[in-house]
Structure formats: C-alpha cells, structure tokens
Design an enzyme around this catalytic site. Structure first.
Site, PDB file in Angstrom:
ATOM      1  N   HIS A  54       0.797   1.264  -5.706  1.00 23.12           N
ATOM      2  CA  HIS A  54       1.692   2.090  -6.602  1.00 23.12           C
ATOM      3  C   HIS A  54       2.095   1.791  -7.856  1.00 23.12           C
ATOM      4  O   HIS A  54       1.549   0.660  -8.149  1.00 23.12           O
ATOM      5  CB  HIS A  54       3.059   1.753  -5.881  1.00 23.12           C
ATOM      6  CG  HIS A  54       2.951   2.298  -3.987  1.00 23.12           C
ATOM      7  ND1 HIS A  54       4.014   2.983  -3.377  1.00 23.12           N
ATOM      8  CD2 HIS A  54       2.224   2.787  -3.181  1.00 23.12           C
ATOM      9  CE1 HIS A  54       4.046   3.045  -2.552  1.00 23.12           C
ATOM     10  NE2 HIS A  54       2.438   3.574  -2.265  1.00 23.12           N
ATOM     11  N   GLU A  56       4.625   0.563  -9.655  1.00 23.16           N
ATOM     12  CA  GLU A  56       5.721  -0.490  -9.472  1.00 23.16           C
ATOM     13  C   GLU A  56       4.860  -2.076  -9.058  1.00 23.16           C
ATOM     14  O   GLU A  56       5.030  -2.280 -10.185  1.00 23.16           O
ATOM     15  CB  GLU A  56       6.432  -0.513  -8.162  1.00 23.16           C
ATOM     16  CG  GLU A  56       7.834  -0.218  -7.838  1.00 23.16           C
ATOM     17  CD  GLU A  56       8.201   1.377  -7.585  1.00 23.16           C
ATOM     18  OE1 GLU A  56       8.368   2.075  -7.196  1.00 23.16           O
ATOM     19  OE2 GLU A  56       6.280   1.910  -7.699  1.00 23.16           O
ATOM     20  N   CYS A  84       9.566   2.072  -3.059  1.00 21.98           N
ATOM     21  CA  CYS A  84       9.781   1.598  -1.243  1.00 21.98           C
ATOM     22  C   CYS A  84       9.850   0.460  -0.416  1.00 21.98           C
ATOM     23  O   CYS A  84       9.652  -0.455  -1.778  1.00 21.98           O
ATOM     24  CB  CYS A  84       8.066   2.425  -0.865  1.00 21.98           C
ATOM     25  SG  CYS A  84       6.729   1.270  -1.543  1.00 21.98           S
TER      26      CYS A  84
END
Length: 150
Positions: A54, A56, A84
């Site tokens: 992801h 991040e 998330c």
C-alpha cells in the site's frame, strides 16, 4: 494554499503515476519537520504482487531507509486516501505523530470512518488526524479509476 494542501497536491501527482501499473491511484508522502520529503510511496500491489504494498507502507519503508530508523517521530504522513487497518498499524508502529489524508474510505478506513485506530485511547500512541484535505480531488481520482475498469 496551506502546506497540507500543497503536500496533498504532490501526493495526488504521485497517485496518478500508479495507474500506469494498474494499481489503485493512492499515494503517500512522509514529510519531516522542515517540510522535506523523506519517503514517497504509491500503491504497488499489482506491480509487485505484494498485498502489503500500500502507498503508506511503501512511503514508511522509504522514510525509514532514508533516516536509518524505524522511529519516524517529528514527521507527517500525507496520503490521498484514509489509511486502512494495516496501514494504521504501521503508522502507529513507526510513531508517526500526524496523518493528513484526502478522501474518506467508507469501506475500510481506520482513521475515523469505519474504525478510528489512530486515535484509539487504549493504545500507547495516538496520532493527530487531519482529514479531508483536497478530498474532492482525491475522491474524483479514485472514482475515475474505478469507472474506467467497469
């Protein structure tokens, strides 16, 4: 224009680059206290076949490599979509004190929509959350991506 809006503009530009690899257009930046970029990431799950890639996580890994430390105190994570659960956990583990995000994720968000892990008082580390920075642009980028796929 605020510095958060400026940084989000940079993140949106990075998010657009994810589309070429077939990845969902989400990007993240780790910014230090001077305003310098320590790490940049965009979704790379399709590109790498890695379910943890992801934006991040990629940005946090890059910032940790750049600083030589997994402790990312005195930084700000800027991301185009609300983190998330997995990414919220990584943010907490890295001790990132502030997250600025664009669009809300009403299905999987963990910074105030579905869950609020980043500000959970039961945890030893809490994060300042600045939500909705350039939210419409962030959401439009995602909506456009998914409309093209249908």
């Amino acid at each position: 224009m605020s510095r958060y809006e400026e940084w989000m503009g940079d993140a949106l530009a990075e998010a657009r680059l994810a589309v070429s690899s077939g990845d969902v257009p989400v990007a993240a930046l780790v910014i230090d206290e001077t305003g310098s970029r320590l790490g940049t990431g965009r979704n790379e799950r399709e590109l790498t076949g890695d379910p943890t890639a992801h934006a991040e996580i990629v940005a946090i890994r890059a910032a940790a490599a750049a600083t030589g430390s997994w402790h990312l105190e005195n930084t700000t994570l800027v991301v185009t979509l609300e983190p998330c659960l997995m990414c919220a956990g990584a943010i907490l583990q890295a001790h990132i004190p502030r997250v600025v995000f664009g669009a809300w994720d009403e299905k999987a968000g963990a910074a105030g929509s579905v869950h609020d892990v980043l500000r959970d008082r039961r945890l030893p580390h809490r994060v300042e959350v600045v939500a909705g920075v350039r939210a419409q642009e962030s959401a439009e980028l995602l909506v456009g991506f998914f409309e093209e796929r249908r």
